[in-house]
Motif scaffolding. Structure first.
Motif, mmCIF file in Angstrom:
data_model
loop_
_atom_site.group_PDB
_atom_site.id
_atom_site.type_symbol
_atom_site.label_atom_id
_atom_site.label_comp_id
_atom_site.label_asym_id
_atom_site.label_seq_id
_atom_site.Cartn_x
_atom_site.Cartn_y
_atom_site.Cartn_z
ATOM 1 N N ASN A 2 3.168 -1.292 -13.954
ATOM 2 C CA ASN A 2 3.513 -0.554 -12.844
ATOM 3 C C ASN A 2 3.744 -1.258 -11.573
ATOM 4 O OD1 ASN A 2 1.067 -1.827 -11.573
ATOM 5 N ND2 ASN A 2 -0.326 -0.608 -12.890
ATOM 6 N N LYS A 3 3.854 -0.614 -10.432
ATOM 7 C CA LYS A 3 4.105 -1.367 -9.216
ATOM 8 C C LYS A 3 3.470 -2.433 -8.648
ATOM 9 C CE LYS A 3 5.538 -0.282 -4.608
ATOM 10 N NZ LYS A 3 5.914 0.947 -3.420
ATOM 11 N N ALA A 4 2.026 -2.580 -8.685
ATOM 12 C CA ALA A 4 0.899 -3.202 -8.263
ATOM 13 C C ALA A 4 1.093 -4.398 -9.258
ATOM 14 C CB ALA A 4 -0.439 -2.742 -8.482
ATOM 15 N N GLU A 5 1.414 -4.152 -10.547
ATOM 16 C CA GLU A 5 1.444 -5.526 -11.434
ATOM 17 C C GLU A 5 2.751 -6.131 -11.223
ATOM 18 O OE1 GLU A 5 -0.684 -3.965 -15.469
ATOM 19 O OE2 GLU A 5 1.242 -2.960 -14.946
ATOM 20 N N ARG A 6 3.977 -5.658 -10.897
ATOM 21 C CA ARG A 6 4.965 -6.143 -10.406
ATOM 22 C C ARG A 6 5.034 -6.900 -9.288
ATOM 23 N NH1 ARG A 6 7.288 -1.000 -12.249
ATOM 24 N NH2 ARG A 6 7.548 -0.570 -9.797
ATOM 25 N N LYS A 7 4.217 -6.397 -8.285
ATOM 26 C CA LYS A 7 3.911 -7.047 -6.969
ATOM 27 C C LYS A 7 3.073 -8.326 -7.139
ATOM 28 C CE LYS A 7 2.586 -6.248 -2.233
ATOM 29 N NZ LYS A 7 1.901 -5.136 -1.277
ATOM 30 N N ALA A 8 2.273 -8.431 -8.038
ATOM 31 C CA ALA A 8 1.106 -9.378 -8.432
ATOM 32 C C ALA A 8 2.209 -10.497 -8.907
ATOM 33 C CB ALA A 8 0.007 -9.024 -9.386
ATOM 34 N N TYR A 9 2.665 -10.195 -10.179
ATOM 35 C CA TYR A 9 3.561 -11.328 -10.620
ATOM 36 C C TYR A 9 4.690 -11.924 -9.674
ATOM 37 C CZ TYR A 9 1.701 -10.524 -15.448
ATOM 38 O OH TYR A 9 0.641 -10.646 -16.500
ATOM 39 N N LYS A 11 4.184 -12.386 -6.641
ATOM 40 C CA LYS A 11 3.447 -13.220 -5.904
ATOM 41 C C LYS A 11 3.155 -14.697 -6.632
ATOM 42 C CE LYS A 11 0.927 -10.025 -2.661
ATOM 43 N NZ LYS A 11 -0.497 -9.589 -2.278
#
Length: 64
Positions: A2-9, A11
């Motif tokens: 999901n979008k949050a996971e993509r953002k975390a990866y 970073k």
């Protein structure tokens, strides 16, 4: 993913790039603040915290 996971990866990858370019040590960062946080132990955090063997091996090689 999901979008949050993509953002975390994203970073994580940016942080790894900065460390590599600046010859910095990479660590897991358990966010340990002592016994007042019962669900977090030293070296064990929330989520996907782990320090791969290849990173630890780099630490050892730098210290030799």
């Amino acid at each position: 993913m999901n979008k949050a996971e993509r953002k975390a990866y994203a970073k994580i990858n940016l942080t790894l790039e900065v460390c590599e370019k600046n010859d910095l040590f990479v660590s897991g960062g358990s966010d340990y603040h002592g016994a007042n946080k019962k669900d977090i132990s030293m070296g064990i955090g929330r989520g996907s915290l782990s320090i791969p063997d290849d990173i630890v091996e780099k630490w050892i090689k730098r210290e030799e």
